[in-house]
Design a protein around this motif. Structure first.
Motif, mmCIF file in Angstrom:
data_model
loop_
_atom_site.group_PDB
_atom_site.id
_atom_site.type_symbol
_atom_site.label_atom_id
_atom_site.label_comp_id
_atom_site.label_asym_id
_atom_site.label_seq_id
_atom_site.Cartn_x
_atom_site.Cartn_y
_atom_site.Cartn_z
ATOM 1 N N GLY A 1 24.383 112.433 41.697
ATOM 2 C CA GLY A 1 23.329 113.077 42.478
ATOM 3 C C GLY A 1 22.672 114.263 41.801
ATOM 4 N N LEU A 2 23.231 114.743 40.675
ATOM 5 C CA LEU A 2 22.670 115.931 40.038
ATOM 6 C C LEU A 2 21.411 115.651 39.222
ATOM 7 N N GLN A 3 21.326 114.483 38.613
ATOM 8 C CA GLN A 3 20.154 114.194 37.777
ATOM 9 C C GLN A 3 18.854 114.181 38.579
ATOM 10 N N PRO A 4 18.814 113.578 39.775
ATOM 11 C CA PRO A 4 17.579 113.680 40.565
ATOM 12 C C PRO A 4 17.188 115.119 40.881
ATOM 13 N N ILE A 5 18.177 115.983 41.055
ATOM 14 C CA ILE A 5 17.886 117.397 41.337
ATOM 15 C C ILE A 5 17.305 118.066 40.103
ATOM 16 N N ALA B 1 25.254 114.013 48.819
ATOM 17 C CA ALA B 1 24.642 113.006 49.696
ATOM 18 C C ALA B 1 23.880 111.958 48.895
ATOM 19 N N LEU B 2 23.201 112.379 47.816
ATOM 20 C CA LEU B 2 22.456 111.424 46.985
ATOM 21 C C LEU B 2 23.375 110.421 46.309
ATOM 22 N N GLY B 3 24.642 110.789 46.145
ATOM 23 C CA GLY B 3 25.599 109.891 45.508
ATOM 24 C C GLY B 3 26.419 109.091 46.493
ATOM 25 N N GLN B 4 26.097 109.208 47.802
ATOM 26 C CA GLN B 4 26.845 108.497 48.830
ATOM 27 C C GLN B 4 25.939 107.511 49.562
ATOM 28 N N SER B 5 26.549 106.456 50.081
ATOM 29 C CA SER B 5 25.765 105.472 50.833
ATOM 30 C C SER B 5 25.678 105.834 52.308
ATOM 31 N N GLU B 6 26.693 106.525 52.817
ATOM 32 C CA GLU B 6 26.737 106.900 54.233
ATOM 33 C C GLU B 6 26.650 108.415 54.357
ATOM 34 N N THR C 1 14.767 129.884 56.830
ATOM 35 C CA THR C 1 15.811 129.148 56.127
ATOM 36 C C THR C 1 15.586 127.646 56.238
ATOM 37 N N ALA C 2 15.177 127.191 57.428
ATOM 38 C CA ALA C 2 14.921 125.757 57.621
ATOM 39 C C ALA C 2 13.808 125.262 56.695
ATOM 40 N N VAL C 3 12.771 126.055 56.529
ATOM 41 C CA VAL C 3 11.676 125.679 55.619
ATOM 42 C C VAL C 3 12.205 125.519 54.197
ATOM 43 N N SER C 4 13.034 126.459 53.750
ATOM 44 C CA SER C 4 13.591 126.400 52.393
ATOM 45 C C SER C 4 14.490 125.186 52.205
ATOM 46 N N LEU C 5 15.312 124.865 53.201
ATOM 47 C CA LEU C 5 16.226 123.737 53.074
ATOM 48 C C LEU C 5 15.492 122.399 53.114
ATOM 49 N N ARG C 6 14.406 122.334 53.867
ATOM 50 C CA ARG C 6 13.664 121.070 53.959
ATOM 51 C C ARG C 6 12.820 120.799 52.711
ATOM 52 N N MET C 7 12.481 121.864 51.979
ATOM 53 C CA MET C 7 11.530 121.728 50.877
ATOM 54 C C MET C 7 11.866 120.616 49.874
ATOM 55 N N PRO C 8 13.116 120.529 49.372
ATOM 56 C CA PRO C 8 13.378 119.512 48.341
ATOM 57 C C PRO C 8 13.677 118.117 48.867
ATOM 58 N N LEU C 9 13.893 117.964 50.168
ATOM 59 C CA LEU C 9 14.413 116.700 50.679
ATOM 60 C C LEU C 9 13.458 115.536 50.475
ATOM 61 N N GLU C 10 12.176 115.745 50.780
ATOM 62 C CA GLU C 10 11.213 114.643 50.648
ATOM 63 C C GLU C 10 11.074 114.202 49.189
ATOM 64 N N GLY C 11 10.983 115.183 48.291
ATOM 65 C CA GLY C 11 10.840 114.846 46.875
ATOM 66 C C GLY C 11 12.050 114.127 46.312
ATOM 67 N N LEU C 12 13.211 114.367 46.909
ATOM 68 C CA LEU C 12 14.441 113.716 46.455
ATOM 69 C C LEU C 12 14.704 112.409 47.186
ATOM 70 N N GLY C 13 13.878 112.099 48.186
ATOM 71 C CA GLY C 13 14.059 110.856 48.929
ATOM 72 C C GLY C 13 15.277 110.850 49.838
#
Length: 626
Positions: free
Chosen positions: A4-8, A58-63, A82-94
């Motif tokens: 999961g680290l490479q996508p980050i 999470a990126l390395g897990q199926s569930e 804080t919620a804005v900051s945490l949501r920021m990378p999620l869409e780009g990481l899928g």
């Protein structure tokens, strides 16, 4: 490398960034199953350092269903940012994770939705977490929990709210033995002790990660033209209004920090008095104002629409206001950590300098400013020590757990002793707490309403619905003065003011609140009704608001500066300006050494008078005078 680290790494690169070494260190430690404390300057990416570990996992897990990450913030006002900051990378990481908030402001319908389908990440406060643990299904709620992050740990550690957090963490570890706990801080002087308090019995396996990121901090001052006519006492400091306005004009957006709400009201009025054309571009922010007013000011800051905001500690923590490029501290900072925290509100991003300009309100505060700057630049930050064995809080926590699934004495005692605060709890103290919640203790056992918990076959539970309801309504450790709403007669709430102040007003009296001169009309149903006053004449904002004590670290630094002055060393602009006054002090009396207590005796027509100068701040003064 963990899958999961490479996508980050790719996401960082796509945004033109590169992770700092300390961020990668935290991610690796988290993925190895370790807990710890993150210490790095404000604006260097601490949030992503704590967040991207669970995201990589999470990126390395199926569930990845159920609640996975619990993010504890000391102030619910920080939750939205804080919620804005945490949501920021999620869409780009899928990663299809939901990040939601649960605080006292969360509606019942939103809480019901969260209970029906838990988000993967939940931002909450210690009080709301305790409330969640009071429900019988809390094991199910936290069954999939993998990580708990405690943001701004320095704000909690030395308070009972910190102990409340410790107890909640012990309960979560009992439910999910494998969870990882990470604290975040930018201003701590005792890092090992802070991590030990956070992790309790698991401290030996914890990892301390320090972010050695090059972050320039500029601490300067605005001084009066001459010390001769500058006051020796007082704390409003409005004689410095003109140079402060000039400083505000130099940048784009400025935060003007004051140490009390009354002082903030005065400065807000004076700034607009000198620059009426700034009306609508200069705003006021403190904890007594209505929530909607504060939200509007914070949004204006984020959007860069405001020239300046006059604020108290209500804007000290965590919120990212990127447009802010200058911070002005009116009066003594009262603490080294507080000065650095406020400096970090400007240049709140990597590679950008943080600048704070201190403005003395009277002559002796120039010594405070010189001492605080020297201590800050030398890294001498206040230590925050945890609170040990508060039995009142333990009583409250046991009732909270008894509200839910209940507890058994031996198991709960082991859980409680796993925290740092109660590691040395004696059997006698434990039995006293049990007796208090079951029978009301020796003093209250005659009153049935104090028999909160009942025991059947070794299981302690709360069975009375009224007791359960009252307890849930009062969960928490924040104690404040009784406050009243302030509202216009024609409608419109302005905020809250201490009852002790409002009760002394007579109809027709004027006071300044919410940046407005108001005329008091009457009190009815715990609401003070007011109307706009024609002018500020005769209006003095002497309601309490809050008083900041001098920290031990800054008091020691002040003594060092005065000790140098005894030998003619004046190595800062502030101390050079203080030279004539200290020369008078040395000739007429004495400048105390670091290990001396100055006592002056004065003889007048009324007799002999003694003046004591501990030079340790308000709390020591009040203790000696008691």
């Amino acid at each position: 490398m963990y899958p999961g680290l490479q996508p980050i790494e790719d996401w960082f690169a796509a945004n033109g960034w590169q992770p700092f070494p300390f961020q990668r260190e935290v991610w690796s430690a988290y993925l190895e199953g370790r807990s710890g404390l993150i210490f790095s300057a404000t604006g260097t990416g601490k949030t992503f350092s704590a967040w991207m570990g669970p995201v990589a996992e999470a990126l390395g897990q199926s569930e990845t269903g159920g609640l996975r990450v619990l993010w504890i913030t000391p102030l619910r006002a920080l939750a939205s940012d804080t919620a804005v900051s945490l949501r920021m990378p999620l869409e780009g990481l899928g990663l299809e994770w939901r990040v939601e908030i649960r605080t006292g402001d969360t509606t019942s319908s939103e809480r019901a939705k969260q209970k029906a389908e838990a988000p993967q990440a939940l931002i909450t406060t210690p009080e709301s977490l305790s409330l969640m643990l009071s429900h019988a299904d809390h094991r199910e709620t936290f069954a999939n929990l993998q990580c708990v992050v405690i943001d701004e740990w320095h704000e909690l550690i030395s308070t009972k709210r910190g102990v409340q957090t410790e107890l909640c963490l012990a309960r979560l570890r009992a439910i999910c033995p494998g969870i990882r706990t990470w604290g975040i801080s930018a201003t701590l002087g005792n890092l090992d002790g802070a991590m030990q308090t956070l992790l309790g019995a698991e401290a030996e396996s914890g990892v301390l990660v320090e972010g050695h990121v090059e972050k320039e901090i500029v601490i300067d001052s605005i001084l009066p033209e001459s010390v001769d006519r500058f006051p020796w006492a007082g704390h409003f400091g409005t004689q410095m209004i003109k140079p402060v306005i000039s400083a505000i004009e130099e940048g784009n957006t400025c935060l003007v920090f004051c140490n009390t709400r009354a002082q903030a009201e005065i400065w807000f009025q004076n700034i607009l008095g000198y620059r009426p054309d700034w009306k609508g571009h200069v705003e006021l922010h403190h904890g007594s104002l209505d929530r909607d007013m504060r939200d509007a000011v914070e949004m204006g800051l984020k959007q860069g629409k405001l020239r300046a905001v006059v604020a108290t500690s209500s804007l000290d923590l965590g919120v990212d206001f990127s447009p802010v490029d200058r911070v002005i501290q009116v009066g003594s900072p009262k603490g080294v950590a507080r000065l650095l925290q406020r400096a970090g509100r400007s240049g709140h991003r990597p590679g950008v300098a943080s600048r704070v300009t201190c403005v003395p309100t009277h002559a002796l505060e120039m010594v405070d400013i010189a001492a605080a700057r020297k201590a800050a630049l030398e890294g001498r930050i206040e230590a925050r020590e945890g609170v040990e064995r508060p039995l009142d809080l333990l009583s409250q926590h046991l009732v909270t757990i008894a509200l839910g699934e209940g507890f058994r004495s031996e198991e709960m005692l082991a859980e409680v002793r796993s925290t740092w605060a109660y590691r040395n709890l004696t059997d006698e103290e434990w039995q006293w707490v049990i007796d208090f919640i079951v029978r009301g203790g020796s003093a209250l056992r005659a009153y049935p309403e104090f028999r909160r918990v009942v025991e059947h076959d070794g299981l302690y539970r709360v069975e009375d619905k009224d007791i359960a309801q009252r307890h849930r309504m009062s969960i928490g450790t924040i104690v404040s003065d009784s406050a009243m709403n302030v509202a216009y007669m024609k409608g419109g709430r302005l905020g809250t003011v201490e009852e002790s102040f409002l009760s002394r007003l007579n109809p027709g009296d004027r006071f300044i609140f919410s940046g407005k001169p108001l005329e008091f009309i009457r009190i009815r149903d715990m609401t003070a009704y007011v109307k706009p006053a024609a002018s500020v004449k005769g209006a003095v904002p002497h309601w309490a608001g809050g008083r900041l004590p001098l920290s031990n670290q800054l008091a020691h630094a002040i003594r060092e500066e005065l000790d140098l002055a005894r030998f003619g060393v004046f190595d800062s602009p502030e101390m050079e300006m203080m030279m004539p006054l200290l020369d008078v002090q040395a000739r007429w009396s004495a400048i105390p050494a670091e290990d001396e207590f100055l006592i002056e005796r004065v003889e007048t027509g009324d007799g002999h008078h003694l003046f004591f100068y501990p030079l340790e701040g308000r709390l020591v003064h009040e203790g000696l005078a008691a």
